[in-house]
Design a protein around this motif. Sequence first.
Motif, PDB file in Angstrom:
ATOM      1  N   VAL A  36       0.846  -1.199   0.000  1.00 41.06           N
ATOM      2  CA  VAL A  36       0.000   0.000   0.000  1.00 41.06           C
ATOM      3  C   VAL A  36       0.878   1.245   0.000  1.00 41.06           C
ATOM      4  CG1 VAL A  36      -1.651   1.354   1.359  1.00 41.06           C
ATOM      5  CG2 VAL A  36      -1.984  -1.097   1.085  1.00 41.06           C
ATOM      6  N   MET A  37       1.892   1.232   0.848  1.00 37.21           N
ATOM      7  CA  MET A  37       2.803   2.372   0.936  1.00 37.21           C
ATOM      8  C   MET A  37       3.513   2.609  -0.402  1.00 37.21           C
ATOM      9  SD  MET A  37       6.178   2.913   3.217  1.00 37.21           S
ATOM     10  CE  MET A  37       7.069   1.904   2.057  1.00 37.21           C
ATOM     11  N   LEU A  38       3.957   1.535  -1.046  1.00 34.98           N
ATOM     12  CA  LEU A  38       4.661   1.676  -2.319  1.00 34.98           C
ATOM     13  C   LEU A  38       3.731   2.158  -3.436  1.00 34.98           C
ATOM     14  CD1 LEU A  38       7.000  -1.440  -2.223  1.00 34.98           C
ATOM     15  CD2 LEU A  38       7.643   0.968  -1.940  1.00 34.98           C
ATOM     16  N   ILE A  39       2.473   1.753  -3.392  1.00 35.03           N
ATOM     17  CA  ILE A  39       1.493   2.243  -4.380  1.00 35.03           C
ATOM     18  C   ILE A  39       1.342   3.749  -4.232  1.00 35.03           C
ATOM     19  CG2 ILE A  39      -0.962   2.243  -5.007  1.00 35.03           C
ATOM     20  CD1 ILE A  39      -0.939  -0.790  -4.250  1.00 35.03           C
ATOM     21  N   GLU A  40       1.171   4.207  -2.997  1.00 33.59           N
ATOM     22  CA  GLU A  40       1.041   5.648  -2.752  1.00 33.59           C
ATOM     23  C   GLU A  40       2.287   6.389  -3.195  1.00 33.59           C
ATOM     24  OE1 GLU A  40       0.247   6.063   1.392  1.00 33.59           O
ATOM     25  OE2 GLU A  40      -1.764   5.229   1.234  1.00 33.59           O
ATOM     26  N   GLN A  41       3.430   5.838  -2.869  1.00 36.15           N
ATOM     27  CA  GLN A  41       4.686   6.497  -3.220  1.00 36.15           C
ATOM     28  C   GLN A  41       4.888   6.537  -4.734  1.00 36.15           C
ATOM     29  OE1 GLN A  41       8.308   4.791  -1.547  1.00 36.15           O
ATOM     30  NE2 GLN A  41       8.750   6.828  -0.746  1.00 36.15           N
TER      31      GLN A  41
END
Length: 109
Positions: A36-41
Motif C-alpha cells: 500500500v505504501m509503495l502504491i502511494e509512493q
Amino acid sequence: MTNPQHPAGEDARHALPATLLHDLRTELDPIIGYSVMLIEQAHEQGQDGFVPDLQNIHAAGKRLAAFINENFRAIGSPATPAESDKPLAAASNTSVPSLAAPRLIPVQA
C-alpha cells in the motif's frame, strides 16, 4: 475461497500449530502494508507504471490472508491465546518514506 465440500464454520477449518499460524500472519501483514505504501509512493513520484504490479502484490497478499483466516485455525498454546485465531489486521494507509529509501551497505574488501 471456502471449499464447497466442507461446511463453513469453526469445525471445517484445518488445525495448524498456533506458532505456525502466527508466523504466516506475521509475514503477510508487512507485505500487505508495504505494498500500500509503495502504491502511494509510486503515485506521488509519478511512477504510475509500477502501480499495477504493486496492486497485484497487494491483492495477492489480501487473498492469501483471507485464505488463511477462512481455512485454518490455531491449535496448541500460543503466547496469547486471544490472538491465535484473530484475523489479520487491515493494512493502514500510513506512509513511511524512510522504509522505501535505498539502503547502502558497505562492502569490506
